[in-house]
Design an enzyme around this catalytic site. Structure first.
Site, PDB file in Angstrom:
ATOM      1  N   HIS A 112       0.826  -1.201   0.000  1.00 48.02           N
ATOM      2  CA  HIS A 112       0.000   0.000   0.000  1.00 48.02           C
ATOM      3  C   HIS A 112       0.866   1.259   0.000  1.00 48.02           C
ATOM      4  CE1 HIS A 112       1.056  -0.606   4.222  1.00 48.02           C
ATOM      5  NE2 HIS A 112       0.742   0.654   4.456  1.00 48.02           N
ATOM      6  N   ASP A 114       0.453   5.025   1.840  1.00 52.24           N
ATOM      7  CA  ASP A 114      -0.297   5.492   3.006  1.00 52.24           C
ATOM      8  C   ASP A 114      -1.435   6.432   2.634  1.00 52.24           C
ATOM      9  OD1 ASP A 114       1.210   4.063   4.855  1.00 52.24           O
ATOM     10  OD2 ASP A 114       2.650   5.694   5.162  1.00 52.24           O
ATOM     11  N   HIS A 268       4.695   0.114   0.213  1.00 52.53           N
ATOM     12  CA  HIS A 268       5.460  -0.646   1.206  1.00 52.53           C
ATOM     13  C   HIS A 268       4.608  -1.758   1.810  1.00 52.53           C
ATOM     14  CE1 HIS A 268       3.560   2.664   3.452  1.00 52.53           C
ATOM     15  NE2 HIS A 268       3.585   1.875   4.514  1.00 52.53           N
ATOM     16  N   ARG A 284       4.623   6.393  13.543  1.00 49.28           N
ATOM     17  CA  ARG A 284       4.736   7.076  12.256  1.00 49.28           C
ATOM     18  C   ARG A 284       4.255   8.516  12.339  1.00 49.28           C
ATOM     19  NH1 ARG A 284       0.911   4.661   8.023  1.00 49.28           N
ATOM     20  NH2 ARG A 284      -0.426   6.469   8.427  1.00 49.28           N
TER      21      ARG A 284
END
Length: 310
Positions: A112, A114, A268, A284
């Site tokens: 995906h 983000d 990623h 994150r």
């Protein structure tokens, strides 16, 4: 196959030469050594890091255990306005930091980019290793700019013409072999507490490099004008080109590592191969992005849901 020339960032490259850069993969990824990350870095160092990021798509820093939540957010803010996740609450005591804790389920083990279910999805993600299993739990990134340039000519022409609907109601359990746990279902309910749908071009023009990148990943629901059946087949075809091993880099985490990736030019995957008794915690920070522009000059548009102001 015709390769699309990458805008040669000669000036950017000369800035990046001031850093100790060690490429990790042949087409994506580099480790930068000798930099202690923090909000107090000189403007020239931030510019050099950004130049290296644009060139390598994902960059890694070892030995950053001095960073806590506040310092990570402050460092991220040097690259632009930081933003919270649209639906998932931030870490306690943090304004905009997202925690991914394996005790609540292993959720990122699917390719995906983000938050592509909103129009202006993050331009940069900055991930810090807090608790790392003794073995396993790596993250893999793929270069979506390189994937685009290496598509066969007919597939590239097709990609240029396509738009896709992205949503946060993707079927996250579709490829699971184990039953969904209560914790995973609770997270899922939170993740979809507000439903978002956005129409993006499959090929966007990168606002800083001018490269063309593929906008795909697991938030893609369907392609505009195609049936679900045809969409699923076509998505799998493009996915195979994006995630070829030659187009990826894999990072073996240690506690205190920081990975920074250009979310406009990568996908990623967090590999969920670690022992069931082990724990993996990463946090994150994300930097606000721009609304993608397709090669025809049209912008992405929201179809459903409006992100809450930060």
């Amino acid at each position: 196959m015709t390769l699309i020339a990458t805008p040669a960032a000669a000036a950017e490259h000369s800035i990046a030469l001031d850093l100790d850069i060690h490429p990790v993969g042949g087409r994506i990824g580099a480790e930068i050594r000798g930099v202690r990350l923090g909000a107090d870095l000189a403007d020239s160092t931030i510019a050099a890091i950004n130049a290296a990021l644009l060139r390598h798509k994902v960059i890694f820093f070892r030995g950053q255990s001095h960073l806590d939540d506040t310092a990570q957010e402050a460092f991220a803010s040097r690259f632009g306005e930081t933003v919270a996740h649209p639906t998932v609450p931030s870490v306690a005591g943090s304004n905009r930091l997202l925690e991914l804790d394996s005790k609540d389920g292993r959720r990122a083990n699917s390719w995906h980019t983000d938050v592509t279910f909103v129009p202006a999805y993050p331009k940069i993600s900055i991930l810090r290793g807090v608790v790392i299993p003794a073995a396993g739990g790596d993250t893999v990134w793929a270069n979506t700019a390189e994937a685009y340039t290496r598509l066969p000519d007919p597939l590239r022409a097709l990609a240029d013409s396509l738009w896709a609907v992205h949503t946060n109601t993707y079927d996250y359990a579709a490829n699971r072999t184990a039953p969904v746990t209560d914790a995973e279902q609770a997270y899922r309910d939170q993740f979809t507490s507000t439903v978002y749908e956005t129409e993006h071009p499959v090929v966007r023009v990168h606002p800083e490099t001018g490269e063309r990148t593929l906008v795909l990943g697991h938030f893609v629901q369907r392609f505009v004008g195609l049936s679900q059946r045809d969409s699923d087949r076509l998505k799998e075809l493009f996915h195979e080109h994006v995630t070829r091993l030659e187009n990826t880099v894999r990072w073996r985490w240690t506690q205190g590592d920081v990975a920074i990736w250009d979310n406009r030019a990568t996908q990623h995957y967090a590999v969920a191969d670690y022992d069931e008794r082990a724990r993996r915690v990463v946090r994150r920070a994300t930097v606000h992005g721009d609304v993608p522009v397709g090669i025809d000059g049209r912008h992405s548009q929201a179809l459903r849901g409006t992100p809450a102001p930060n």
